[in-house]
Write a protein that holds these residues in place. Structure first.
Motif, PDB file in Angstrom:
ATOM      1  N   TYR A 133       0.805  -1.224   0.000  1.00 57.24           N
ATOM      2  CA  TYR A 133       0.000   0.000   0.000  1.00 57.24           C
ATOM      3  C   TYR A 133       0.840   1.278   0.000  1.00 57.24           C
ATOM      4  N   CYS A 181       1.348   3.330  -5.777  1.00 52.03           N
ATOM      5  CA  CYS A 181       0.027   3.113  -5.180  1.00 52.03           C
ATOM      6  C   CYS A 181      -0.837   4.365  -5.295  1.00 52.03           C
ATOM      7  N   VAL A 212      -3.083   6.327  -3.694  1.00 49.13           N
ATOM      8  CA  VAL A 212      -3.732   6.554  -2.402  1.00 49.13           C
ATOM      9  C   VAL A 212      -4.363   7.930  -2.281  1.00 49.13           C
ATOM     10  N   ARG A 213      -4.056   8.808  -3.193  1.00 50.52           N
ATOM     11  CA  ARG A 213      -4.648  10.136  -3.134  1.00 50.52           C
ATOM     12  C   ARG A 213      -6.115  10.087  -3.509  1.00 50.52           C
ATOM     13  N   HIS A 214      -6.893  10.939  -2.890  1.00 47.06           N
ATOM     14  CA  HIS A 214      -8.328  11.001  -3.162  1.00 47.06           C
ATOM     15  C   HIS A 214      -8.610  11.311  -4.626  1.00 47.06           C
ATOM     16  N   GLY A 254      -6.733  10.435  -7.078  1.00 53.26           N
ATOM     17  CA  GLY A 254      -6.179   9.399  -7.922  1.00 53.26           C
ATOM     18  C   GLY A 254      -4.881   9.762  -8.616  1.00 53.26           C
ATOM     19  N   VAL A 307       2.644  10.722  -3.747  1.00 52.05           N
ATOM     20  CA  VAL A 307       2.372  10.352  -2.360  1.00 52.05           C
ATOM     21  C   VAL A 307       3.469  10.813  -1.418  1.00 52.05           C
ATOM     22  N   THR A 362      -4.085   1.738   7.131  1.00 51.52           N
ATOM     23  CA  THR A 362      -5.185   1.594   6.175  1.00 51.52           C
ATOM     24  C   THR A 362      -4.632   1.603   4.748  1.00 51.52           C
ATOM     25  N   ASN A 399      -5.712   3.261   2.126  1.00 54.17           N
ATOM     26  CA  ASN A 399      -5.718   4.627   1.572  1.00 54.17           C
ATOM     27  C   ASN A 399      -5.285   5.614   2.651  1.00 54.17           C
ATOM     28  N   TRP A 400      -4.019   5.584   2.962  1.00 52.46           N
ATOM     29  CA  TRP A 400      -3.475   6.285   4.114  1.00 52.46           C
ATOM     30  C   TRP A 400      -3.341   7.796   3.954  1.00 52.46           C
ATOM     31  N   THR A 456      -6.228   9.465   3.085  1.00 53.05           N
ATOM     32  CA  THR A 456      -7.632   9.858   3.149  1.00 53.05           C
ATOM     33  C   THR A 456      -8.102   9.797   4.590  1.00 53.05           C
ATOM     34  N   SER A 462     -12.011   4.543   7.912  1.00 50.29           N
ATOM     35  CA  SER A 462     -11.524   3.238   7.464  1.00 50.29           C
ATOM     36  C   SER A 462     -10.679   2.521   8.511  1.00 50.29           C
TER      37      SER A 462
END
Length: 159
Positions: free
Chosen positions: A72, A77, A79-81, A83, A87, A96, A98-99, A101, A105
């Motif tokens: 992850y 990856c 992981v940004r809201h 897309g 990172v 999580t 999506n670390w 966001t 979660s």
């Protein structure tokens, strides 16, 4: 005492405050700052963001860069809201998938099940094993709005 961590909670035993278990340790640390169980669980939900690194805390095996990243936390990856890439530094291990966001979660652990690619320390486990903490853990898993409201109150107190 709280060990060598500036009064912050320890992730794993032995606990610097001498507590016999993680739930007692969390209460020892946060009750003295005026937090109740709801506030402790809400603040713990901030682990939905961020990562731990071996080079910083030594609590995880994952470290800096793609070579030491979890699945992850690699640079590829999304992981940004939004897309998009970007990172920051790759690597480490997150709580999580999506670390980046901020949502509830973290509290989806019981629904998601254990994932060896994610962190779950004894102090995290205490939040769904200790009966008094579990009421809030379950509440926040069911309602992101309830989590956000409790988190805002706790963060304001922490500030």
């Amino acid at each position: 005492g709280t060990g060598d961590n500036a009064g912050l909670p320890d992730a794993m035993p032995p606990f610097g405050c001498g507590a016999p278990d993680a739930a007692t340790h969390l209460r020892n640390i946060f009750y003295r700052m005026g937090f109740d169980d709801e506030g402790i669980v809400a603040l713990s939900g901030a682990h939905t963001l961020g990562r731990a690194f071996n080079e910083r805390s030594g609590t995880v095996e994952n470290g800096y860069g793609d070579g030491k990243a979890s699945k992850y936390t690699k640079s590829v990856c999304p992981v940004r809201h939004d897309g998009k890439p970007g990172v920051g530094m790759a690597g480490g291990k997150s709580w999580t998938p999506n670390w980046l966001t901020f949502d509830n979660s973290y509290f989806q652990f019981l629904k998601r099940g254990p994932d060896p690619e994610l962190i779950w320390f004894p102090t995290d486990e205490a939040l769904h094993k200790d009966a008094r903490f579990k009421a809030y853990f379950d509440k926040f898993a069911e309602s992101q709005e309830a989590f956000f409201e409790a988190y805002a109150r706790a963060h304001k107190k922490l500030s």
